[in-house]
Scaffold this active site. Structure first.
Site, short mmCIF file in Angstrom:
data_model
loop_
_atom_site.label_atom_id
_atom_site.label_comp_id
_atom_site.label_asym_id
_atom_site.label_seq_id
_atom_site.Cartn_x
_atom_site.Cartn_y
_atom_site.Cartn_z
N GLU A 111 -3.63 2.49 1.71
CA GLU A 111 -2.87 1.46 2.42
C GLU A 111 -2.58 0.32 1.44
OE1 GLU A 111 -4.83 -0.91 5.36
OE2 GLU A 111 -6.82 -0.19 4.88
N GLU B 226 3.31 -4.58 -3.59
CA GLU B 226 1.92 -4.81 -3.99
C GLU B 226 1.45 -3.73 -4.95
OE1 GLU B 226 -0.49 -5.68 -0.55
OE2 GLU B 226 0.87 -7.26 0.13
#
Lengths: 762, 762
Positions: free
Chosen positions: B467, B476
């Site tokens: 995740e 990210e």
């Protein structure tokens, strides 16, 4: 003076290599440089890399054919290169500092930084960085980049160049752009894009030239944030149009190099190489930017007469016959006087706040034209003076006395009985005045020390002479000072100057934008400057534009007259407020050719007396006061450039504002694009009512789709009618022009709000 | 919650004055405030000045008729006023601090700051400053300005307001703008401008409303540099159009007050006051901005039922049925979760660089939707697993263990034999993992401490669960991290997520522009932020636009897939370079309604497994992962706003760039306006050749005059053809649409060049 650079091709290098062999002392490049020097060139330029490099890059980075066996091995090779890009010796043309010294590197022109394929772009950028890093290692000062080829991905081209500007220090990167007259080609050939694999060797083909070359260049220039190390190499391989309108936009750009192959020359009647008419005219014009001329193929014997040196000689001849070069070389012209000051920002004088230095007076007193015109105006005023008896003159702001002397000459020429008062507030200049009175003027002049706005003058005078004008007319506070001096002018007295007007025009200049915008100080970008314009482009054109409401190229903002006719004064004879000196103007300019607005050019015209005047307005200066040196134009900068497409309209608002302590200007602009109201498919949208003038000065245009796309589901998207300002026009003109909608497309900030950088104080 | 303000008219004040008399304790204003409170209003608003002031100003400042005897005396009076502006007692409605407290001042609405006459404008500005200075003296917090009336001089209106914003501290200036459905009026009446001398009392007439009200407002807002004290009072006196398209542009503006007179209400079947459909819908929408509703004339008995309070009750009813208000009040919705975070800039997490805190994990673990979807994806992957034997799972980036727990649930549900490795590099979270293993998971899980990019994992696994997604998918560094984790995924293993895509849309929000642009720090304006959007407007529309080449409202930039199919790896199983994670996109948006671009909204969609996914893309989020709370969108700001006219096209370039140490985004946009090629008077310009596709993906349009004005001397001004990009279209479509030229009208800077504010590091 332009410099000349000889273009050395890969073939030349191969030829020279076969002669030199492997001598450690000489190399093909050093030999080529020697040959060029012998032929009176200043420098050489040549490709940095060889065909070997091109082959390796293409093998690694282009999609391999079906027959390639080990794609994985190829990709391994490519990844290894991407991780650590390097050349092998036979992939470069140059290895030594002495070879590179004073030469210009041509980056591989087959690199497609704007390829449609993402990965070709990606790997071309790595190669570009690799080549530039190598050029930088060898201390090259200039590298000419491959030309942009694909409008669609020009942003990627520019982003890659911008990254290099920051990754590689010092080196100047020059974007090669081809410009030419599109009418000389079939559009189909002009539209054909250079294929990824086809090399576009210098001078071979116009294929890579997008038709709006300037727009491409401007996009790159803007994305690179007007970096000073990003310059322009204009490729004039193909003939230019002979009208200069569209080409003038280039003269405001940082043109450093002009690529001019022998093939661009045609033969004159005697067989000597000359340039086509349009290219000739452009070369003459561009000479004021002192570019480097890159000649190629001059030894190939393409023209029957004149030999190799004929090309250079011809370009030198064009330079000598360039009007701007000629003007700069003629004593007494503004251009000669202004050498070294071109496009240089100067803070305007503030004579009311600062006491000028003697050297400053000295400079301005040297202007022969200005004082001749003053003397002529004073002479005419005296000669036409209607009443008998002694005529009293007063020079308000006498400085070191040039106008006093001119008054005395005019009095002598006129044979009238007259007396001169000289008022000056600068205590230092007042010493000079006393000296001149003692030595020259004696009892013909009485000196009065003090500020003309408050000084007590012994008697009222008939003629008030002043020289308080700035580049924009009123910008050195002439109106406010003369308001004070009116106290001692008789009711039927006259002022010299009698009136003056301020004028502006929209201007493009990346140099001036760089100079005002580079500082972090916001005030610097909002202060008007005095500038002798050179590499600028006035964006406006004469004529009404598509909407028919635009004024001329340069437009008048406002006027001041002295003495005021309807003044309301207090007991001391002074105005109660400065409100009457506030002004505002809203002007509409037609922008015939796309450009980037960087600011406004400001000019003035003054009527001294009768038909005698002073002018720095480009249209009238030569008639009114030719070769006058005292004023350069004013430049009102913009903080952010405003892009203006061809045929757009620019609405400029400018204000002269005042409170009890300050006078300042604010300015603002909005851009509009006229779009025809009547759509080509208008038969499909029959429910449109046509409306004309609703009131005296506005026309409300009814809600209409922007364009012709009646079949689109979005026809109702533009449901905003516009109020279009109309000048006085006849019904026939109205009929003729059809209706247009002005669509707003941009605006500037409000500049210098509330006198943030107020540069003049009361 | 909206607040309600009662409008008190001059007539009301006169009526109350006749009741009160000259009591020192009460005044008409205090009485009116008391009455309003009794009627459950939060506040009152009223005109600051009386008819006496209006008469004096007009006598002084408007051109006197021919019959006026002493013009000089009048001008003396005016000059004395200009020098020292002041009111006499009977020219104002209010004198005391307690009267002004919590009330809103209406500045004289007959002041024409945009009059065509220079001197009317000049004196209106002095009066405006005088009134605002007086309002400020009495501590009013808000003053509502006279409406702009004249498009031609709106820059002067704005300049005057801007000067007041700086001259008068603290007070909020609210520009009153009337918006309505133009189709309800004859254009002739709408076009009639309010005469200088006609008062335009609130709620009386649409005459002053220029038709493109938003453009007027935006010009003022821009000229005032988006000053936070400049707000908007929308006058909804007239019915609005019932389609919300055009009205959505207002929702990105600082609407503080809504003017809603009783006359704007119609009677429903029972005689109660209700609003017309369009106004109703707009009020519901605008409620998310929590405006102050100014009601007027509610006591006049205009509607037969409901009495004075019916108007307020009706508006409260609209608020309660507003979808955005309802969502914010419903637990479990993103809107409820995001209260207090709306339009608030948050720096994105950098979990690779920073070790997250336990509280941060806690917040994200609360998202029920995200983890349910993950569990379902893992369950399906297990259920569909093709081979027998133990299935190995690995959670890469286990944090505090939520995905480990979901893996175990999924394994249990699937009934398969499986084992879970959990990799985590945060040493602090690793303590929590150890605790959970000890207490909950026991031998079902093996913990591995280290960075997934370098860690040695005991065996290769079948299913890799991670995740690592950010608001923009890859922001990210999920692609880079998973590249490392692929070392321990079997060749036929699967990754959950399997793929993700990044999406953008052009966005307008003066609030976000203010928040990013107010700082002098250039980096702040170039960093992407996480933002829960509220008062924003997505400028793009669905559909191809006039040129037919535009994509949908929100467009996909790029995709990442795991595992990569064609990876070239080194001996350790790692990619040789990060080149394969570079991306770029060039997207074309249609802008149906004029607006100002302040940045790009960024969203992601991810496919976890099969048809199970995660999405914050507005079009799919409710279907894919309704009420998921973990991600707000990303906001890519622009340094300078870009004005986009109706029906324009925006070409956005965005790049994901990488070197050996960093990953960052750069972005850039260009604006174009499509202009029809075929002119209405095209019969007069017969020498135009039509050309169509020249190559696969570009069309070169031939040089053509921009508009129809064949009789103008400037027809040759636009001689620049354009290369228009074409999507795949059929010949019929081609025929249908006619040809348009895309005229470039502006561009942004290149943002975040060379990772200047690089916010994520490898």
């Amino acid at each position: 003076m332009p410099t000349f650079t000889s273009h050395v091709s890969l073939d030349d290098i191969t030829r020279l290599a076969s002669h030199t062999g492997l001598s450690p002392k000489s190399t093909p490049i050093l030999q080529a440089a020697e040959e060029a020097r012998a032929n009176d060139y200043d420098a050489i330029c040549y490709p940095l890399t060889t065909e070997k490099w091109r082959k390796r890059w293409q093998d690694m980075c282009l999609f391999p054919g079906e027959d390639v066996e080990d794609k994985n091995a190829l990709e391994q090779r490519a990844e290894a290169w991407r991780a650590k890009p390097t050349f092998s010796l036979d992939e470069v043309t140059v290895t030594r500092l002495d070879e590179a010294e004073g030469t210009v590197a041509l980056i591989s022109d087959w690199l497609e930084l704007d390829a449609s394929d993402d990965w070709v772009r990606h790997d071309a950028e790595i190669a570009l960085q690799q080549e530039l890093a190598y050029a930088s290692y060898l201390n090259f000062h200039t590298a000419i980049l491959p030309p942009p080829r694909n409008r669609e991905h020009v942003a990627s081209y520019a982003r890659a160049v911008n990254a290099c500007l920051h990754a590689v220090p010092f080196i100047e990167l020059s974007v090669r752009i081809s410009i030419y007259d599109p009418s000389v080609f079939h559009a189909s050939s002009a539209a054909k894009r250079a294929s990824v694999l086809e090399p576009s060797s210098p001078g071979s083909s116009p294929a890579q030239a997008p038709v709006s070359a300037w727009e491409i260049w401007d996009t790159i220039h803007s994305i690179c944030d007007y970096n000073l190390r990003l310059t322009l190499t204009l490729d004039l391989t193909l003939p230019l149009p002979s009208t200069l309108g569209l080409l003038s936009q280039w003269l405001a750009e940082p043109i450093r190099h002009i690529f001019l192959p022998a093939s661009a020359f045609i033969a004159n009647a005697k067989g000597y190489p000359v340039l086509p008419k349009g290219t000739q005219a452009f070369i003459r014009d561009v000479m004021k930017l002192q570019p480097n001329i890159i000649l190629s193929g001059t030894s190939a014997g393409r023209h029957s007469r004149g030999g190799e040196s004929a090309y250079k000689q011809y370009v030198r001849h064009l330079e000598k016959t360039s009007p701007s070069v000629q003007a700069a070389q003629t004593r007494g012209t503004v251009e000669h006087f202004a050498r070294g000051y071109q496009d240089y920002l100067q803070a305007p004088l503030q004579p009311l706040m600062d006491n000028l230095q003697s050297a400053t007076y000295e400079t301005f007193e040297r202007d022969p034209v200005k004082y001749n015109n003053y003397e002529q105006a004073i002479y005419l005023a005296l000669a036409e003076w209607p009443r008998p008896g002694k005529i009293l003159l007063c020079v308000a702001g006498a400085g070191r006395g040039p106008l006093v002397a001119r008054c005395l000459s005019a009095i002598e020429r006129s044979g009238k009985d007259a007396f001169v008062y000289a008022v000056e507030k600068n205590p230092n200049a007042f010493v000079t005045l006393q000296e001149r009175k003692k030595l020259e003027w004696k009892e013909k002049v009485e000196l009065l020390y003090g500020d003309m706005r408050t000084l007590v003058v012994p008697e009222k005078v008939d003629i008030l002479v002043s020289e308080l004008l700035g580049s924009f007319g009123d910008n050195e506070l002439s109106p406010e000072c003369l308001d004070g001096a009116m106290r001692f002018l008789k009711p039927d007295g006259i002022s010299i100057p009698a009136s003056y007007t301020a004028h502006i025009a929209p201007l493009s200049s990346s140099k001036l934008y760089n100079d005002t915008g580079s500082t972090a100080d916001q005030k610097a970008a909002e202060t008007p400057y005095v500038v002798k314009f050179n590499a600028i482009n006035i964006l406006s054109g004469d004529g009404g534009g598509v909407s028919g409401t635009c004024g001329p190229k340069i437009q008048e903002c406002w006027e001041f007259e002295h003495p005021r006719s309807d003044a309301v004064l207090d007991r001391r004879g002074l105005p109660l407020t400065n409100s009457h000196n506030a002004r505002s103007a809203r002007l509409t300019f037609h922008i015939p050719h796309e450009g980037v607005l960087h600011g406004l050019a400001g000019y003035f015209e003054a009527r001294l007396y009768g038909s005698v005047g002073l002018s720095i307005h480009p249209n009238t200066m030569d008639k009114v006061s030719k070769d006058m040196l005292s004023w350069f134009p004013l430049f009102f900068p913009l903080r952010d450039p405003l892009y203006l497409p061809s045929n757009s309209e620019l609405h400029v608002s400018i204000w002269r504002l005042t409170n009890q302590r300050q006078v300042w200007y604010e300015w603002h602009a909005e851009a509009f694009l006229p779009v025809p109201r009547s759509a080509p498919n208008s038969d499909r949208t029959p429910n449109v009512t046509k409306r004309k003038r609703q009131s005296q000065d506005t026309v409300l245009l009814s809600p209409r789709p922007l364009s012709a796309v009646a079949s689109s589901p979005l026809v109702d998207a533009v449901d905003v009618p516009f109020i279009v300002e109309r000048g006085e026009r006849t019904a026939e003109e109205e009929e003729d022009r059809g209706e247009v909608m002005l669509v707003k497309i941009g605006q500037t900030a409000l500049h210098n709000p509330h006198g943030r950088s107020s540069w003049i104080g009361l």
